[in-house]
Design a protein around this motif. Structure first.
Motif, mmCIF file in Angstrom:
data_model
loop_
_atom_site.group_PDB
_atom_site.id
_atom_site.type_symbol
_atom_site.label_atom_id
_atom_site.label_comp_id
_atom_site.label_asym_id
_atom_site.label_seq_id
_atom_site.Cartn_x
_atom_site.Cartn_y
_atom_site.Cartn_z
ATOM 1 N N ALA A 531 0.817 -1.216 0.000
ATOM 2 C CA ALA A 531 0.000 0.000 0.000
ATOM 3 C C ALA A 531 0.851 1.267 0.000
ATOM 4 O O ALA A 531 0.319 2.373 -0.108
ATOM 5 N N PHE A 532 2.168 1.103 0.144
ATOM 6 C CA PHE A 532 3.056 2.262 0.163
ATOM 7 C C PHE A 532 3.094 2.889 -1.230
ATOM 8 O O PHE A 532 2.805 2.233 -2.236
ATOM 9 N N ARG A 533 3.496 4.150 -1.294
ATOM 10 C CA ARG A 533 3.494 4.913 -2.549
ATOM 11 C C ARG A 533 4.180 4.138 -3.670
ATOM 12 O O ARG A 533 5.341 3.740 -3.569
ATOM 13 N N TRP A 534 3.462 3.929 -4.780
ATOM 14 C CA TRP A 534 3.918 3.090 -5.888
ATOM 15 C C TRP A 534 5.201 3.628 -6.515
ATOM 16 O O TRP A 534 6.133 2.867 -6.784
ATOM 17 N N GLU A 535 5.279 4.927 -6.755
ATOM 18 C CA GLU A 535 6.470 5.494 -7.396
ATOM 19 C C GLU A 535 7.730 5.255 -6.569
ATOM 20 O O GLU A 535 8.798 4.976 -7.121
ATOM 21 N N THR A 536 7.605 5.364 -5.253
ATOM 22 C CA THR A 536 8.768 5.120 -4.394
ATOM 23 C C THR A 536 9.149 3.647 -4.424
ATOM 24 O O THR A 536 10.341 3.304 -4.481
ATOM 25 N N ARG A 537 8.158 2.775 -4.399
ATOM 26 C CA ARG A 537 8.448 1.341 -4.393
ATOM 27 C C ARG A 537 9.234 0.917 -5.635
ATOM 28 O O ARG A 537 10.216 0.182 -5.538
ATOM 29 N N VAL A 538 8.800 1.371 -6.823
ATOM 30 C CA VAL A 538 9.498 0.929 -8.029
ATOM 31 C C VAL A 538 10.877 1.573 -8.143
ATOM 32 O O VAL A 538 11.808 0.975 -8.691
ATOM 33 N N THR A 539 11.025 2.784 -7.598
ATOM 34 C CA THR A 539 12.323 3.466 -7.679
ATOM 35 C C THR A 539 13.346 2.818 -6.761
ATOM 36 O O THR A 539 14.540 2.764 -7.093
ATOM 37 N N MET A 540 12.919 2.321 -5.616
ATOM 38 C CA MET A 540 13.854 1.752 -4.654
ATOM 39 C C MET A 540 14.579 0.514 -5.183
ATOM 40 O O MET A 540 15.677 0.190 -4.739
ATOM 41 N N GLY A 541 13.985 -0.196 -6.131
ATOM 42 C CA GLY A 541 14.673 -1.348 -6.703
ATOM 43 C C GLY A 541 16.018 -0.967 -7.296
ATOM 44 O O GLY A 541 16.961 -1.764 -7.276
ATOM 45 N N TYR A 542 16.115 0.258 -7.825
ATOM 46 C CA TYR A 542 17.397 0.751 -8.336
ATOM 47 C C TYR A 542 18.193 1.455 -7.241
ATOM 48 O O TYR A 542 19.405 1.247 -7.112
ATOM 49 N N GLU A 543 17.536 2.276 -6.453
ATOM 50 C CA GLU A 543 18.257 3.120 -5.489
ATOM 51 C C GLU A 543 19.023 2.301 -4.452
ATOM 52 O O GLU A 543 20.099 2.693 -4.016
ATOM 53 N N VAL A 544 18.476 1.153 -4.051
ATOM 54 C CA VAL A 544 19.146 0.320 -3.047
ATOM 55 C C VAL A 544 20.056 -0.660 -3.802
ATOM 56 O O VAL A 544 19.796 -1.870 -3.865
ATOM 57 N N ILE A 545 21.138 -0.133 -4.359
ATOM 58 C CA ILE A 545 22.021 -0.949 -5.206
ATOM 59 C C ILE A 545 22.796 -1.968 -4.379
ATOM 60 O O ILE A 545 23.015 -3.109 -4.806
ATOM 61 N N ASP A 546 23.233 -1.575 -3.184
ATOM 62 C CA ASP A 546 24.088 -2.461 -2.386
ATOM 63 C C ASP A 546 23.286 -3.364 -1.456
ATOM 64 O O ASP A 546 23.857 -4.065 -0.616
ATOM 65 N N GLY A 547 21.972 -3.379 -1.584
ATOM 66 C CA GLY A 547 21.127 -4.286 -0.816
ATOM 67 C C GLY A 547 20.120 -4.920 -1.751
ATOM 68 O O GLY A 547 20.473 -5.355 -2.839
ATOM 69 N N ARG A 548 18.854 -4.961 -1.340
ATOM 70 C CA ARG A 548 17.804 -5.397 -2.247
ATOM 71 C C ARG A 548 16.460 -4.987 -1.669
ATOM 72 O O ARG A 548 16.380 -4.529 -0.523
ATOM 73 N N THR A 549 15.391 -5.159 -2.462
ATOM 74 C CA THR A 549 14.059 -4.760 -2.014
ATOM 75 C C THR A 549 13.034 -5.852 -2.308
ATOM 76 O O THR A 549 13.243 -6.702 -3.180
ATOM 77 N N TRP A 550 11.927 -5.802 -1.565
ATOM 78 C CA TRP A 550 10.765 -6.666 -1.796
ATOM 79 C C TRP A 550 9.503 -5.821 -1.614
ATOM 80 O O TRP A 550 9.537 -4.786 -0.940
#
Length: 606
Positions: A531-550
């Motif tokens: 339910a979190f902001r969609w634009e932020t969710r898709v952007t974080m996949g790139y921004e968190v380069i040294d970790g990862r996202t789900w």
């Protein structure tokens, strides 16, 4: 009508054609034809255009076009050997562009620095339009001076520059299409067997890499395969050239399939792109036929106005070339490919785009932008070669008629739908720039005004050419090229200031802003509530380069990935305590920080 090129292309040894003699009969200065002049001029023009592009994007630190940019950037991250992560929409799209920018993500784990490197790679790729445009015009027997001026104009055209300001596959496509058309033209032109083989391989490789880069490449590779098969059967070129071209085309198709399979194996839950299926399903649905036709006309209308009428001029001549035996076979086949690709992509895009109630879905700029330089260059070649004011006026009238007819049909078919649809400035940069010259309005769509201003620009260019008459055709066409380059540069800067920069500033909170406020550290592994902001969710996949996202439905109790150590959830009610944002929070998690101004809470494990 005058042919666009003689039966034989420019001599590669002397680099001279009949077009090098000025129309007024004067002998050009000897130094201009020295071997070192044009390579130096092209190199200087290339460097200056790269610097110009870098100046335009000097403040861009993060992706702003969702989900397109994050999809390409996440694939580039995986191709660079970084850790896997989720991909927006879970769909694997062609990764050819991501492969080109992947070195940026090998060099650094800093997302801002990496994005700057991506913009640099984009500039280097996009500016290849300059030498390719010059090469294309020389093959059409245009003089060196006019070819260079027109090439400088082509590389500055807003549709060429605008999409290179983002991490998107549209960046290399204009150059690839030019290389493709040059390759086909060279294969079908007179020349040595070895030379024609190399041209066939160039055309096949460029077509194949278009497929590796974007789904639009499917139309290009189908057309290329058709031309190569006909050439092989009818002997239009050495059959070994056509056979090798077909072999390379097949190899590029296999490479695309292998790359997609490899990417899917490295992304959890990934599936192949469904764009092709959607296109065919829509085309088979008779209830959507009117919508598809309306959109197709809208896309072609946008293309004609974004090329300021020159695209319509090129279309008229290409249709004439296909139908007239007075043109060379190479010119006729390339003209067929240009017309077929324009119609094919417009139809596929019209069928494939979703019903999202946006104006730019009806009159979409992006998918046909790859053809803008090619059409503008053909229009310049026509103006250079054509003689007689009656022919120029007739072509101008036909071109204006095509543009006006498209406008009338579009406004008739979409007249009721356009006012009800959403205006998204990023999707309508060229038309909004043109209409703003009439009304200074950058916040709404005006189809009629856009057409009017585009045709005014077209008439000015046509008038410049008419002033040269038949004797000074080269000089007049050069003047057209100069005006075109100046206007293109101005339009590009204006669109950057009014579209690119505001769009970038509005997305700060989805990228760098979120990283700073959330307190993410190196190596953090972030899980985000669905339910979190969609634009932020898709952007974080790139921004968190040294970790990862789900992405998980945390508030509904979906299991948290075992590796995750940070979570972000919405704060729907500012009056409730931060702890209430995650009902049933698993043991071992605690609130790390509350960000009430942006309505979310950061949780940490341990």
């Amino acid at each position: 009508m005058t042919r666009l090129a003689p039966l034989s292309p420019a001599d590669p040894e002397s680099d001279r054609t009949a077009g090098d003699s000025p129309a007024d009969g004067r002998t050009p200065a000897g130094w201009w034809h020295a071997r070192w002049v044009m390579p130096l001029a092209l190199a200087l023009g290339y460097v200056l255009n790269v610097l110009f592009r870098l100046a335009l994007v000097r403040e861009q630190d993060y992706p702003t076009v969702s989900p397109d940019e994050p999809m390409y950037l996440v694939m580039a991250r995986i191709l660079a050997g970084r850790s896997t992560t989720e991909i927006p929409n879970d769909q694997v799209i062609p990764a050819g562009y991501s492969l080109l920018i992947s070195p940026a993500l090998r060099i650094t784990e800093d997302p801002v620095y990496a994005y700057h490197l991506v913009m640099g790679i984009n500039a280097l790729i996009s500016c290849l339009v300059l030498p390719l445009a010059y090469w294309a015009l020389r093959r059409l027997n245009v003089s060196r001076a006019v070819s260079y001026i027109a090439a400088c104009a082509a590389v500055l055209l807003p549709p060429v520059v605008f999409y290179s300001q983002f991490g998107m596959a549209d960046t290399p496509l204009p150059a690839l299409v030019l290389a493709w058309l040059i390759g086909v033209h060279g294969m079908l032109s007179e020349g040595s067997r070895r030379r024609r083989i190399w041209f066939a391989l160039l055309g096949a490789f460029a077509a194949g890499y278009c497929l590796l880069t974007h789904d639009r490449g499917g139309v290009i590779i189908a057309l290329t395969g058709l031309v190569l098969l006909v050439t092989l059967v009818l002997g239009w070129a050495p059959r070994i050239a056509a056979a090798l071209g077909l072999g390379l085309l097949a190899a590029m198709f296999a490479a695309k399939q292998a790359m997609t399979a490899w990417m899917m194996s490295h992304v959890d839950g990934a599936k192949p792109s469904e764009v092709g299926n959607v296109v065919f399903e829509t085309l088979e649905n008779t209830r959507l036929m009117r919508r598809t036709i309306m959109r197709t006309i809208g896309h072609i209308w946008y293309f004609m106005t974004s090329t300021w009428g020159l695209g319509a001029l090129a279309l008229v001549v290409c249709v004439c070339a296909v139908l007239s035996p007075r043109f060379t076979r190479a010119n006729r086949v390339v003209a067929f490919l240009m017309v077929a690709l324009l119609g094919g992509i417009a139809l596929a895009a019209a069928a494939g785009l979703p019903n999202d109630h946006r104006i730019d879905t009806i009159v979409y700029a992006r998918y046909l932008s790859l053809l803008v330089p090619a059409y503008v260059l053909v229009a310049v070649a026509v103006l250079f070669h054509i003689r007689g004011w009656k022919k120029i006026v007739a072509l101008g009238a036909a071109s204006a008629g095509v543009t006006l007819a498209l406008t009338a049909v579009l406004l008739h078919m979409a007249g009721k739908q356009l006012p009800k649809s959403h205006f998204i400035l990023w999707g309508l940069p060229d038309s909004t720039f043109l209409s703003s010259l009439w009304s200074d309005d950058w916040r709404s769509f005006h189809g009629a005004r856009t057409t009017a201003v585009a045709l005014i620009v077209f008439l000015v260019l046509l008038a410049l050419r008419l002033l040269g008459g038949s004797r000074r055709a080269g000089l007049a066409t050069g003047a057209v090229g100069v005006v075109l380059a100046v206007f293109a540069g101005w339009a590009t800067v204006a669109i950057t200031d009014q579209v690119t920069v505001p769009n970038m500033k509005s997305r700060y909170g989805d990228a760098t802003g979120f990283i700073e406020k959330s307190g993410l550290r190196r190596g953090d592994r972030l899980v985000m509530d669905r339910a979190f902001r969609w634009e932020t969710r898709v952007t974080m996949g790139y921004e968190v380069i040294d970790g990862r996202t789900w992405t998980r439905s945390l508030i509904k109790g979906e299991t948290v990935p075992a590796e995750a150590n940070v979570a972000v959830l919405n704060r729907f009610d500012d009056t409730s305590p931060a702890a209430a944002t995650w009902p049933g929070v698993p043991a071992g998690w605690h609130i790390d920080r509350d960000v009430p101004e942006d309505h979310y809470v950061i949780w940490r494990r341990g």
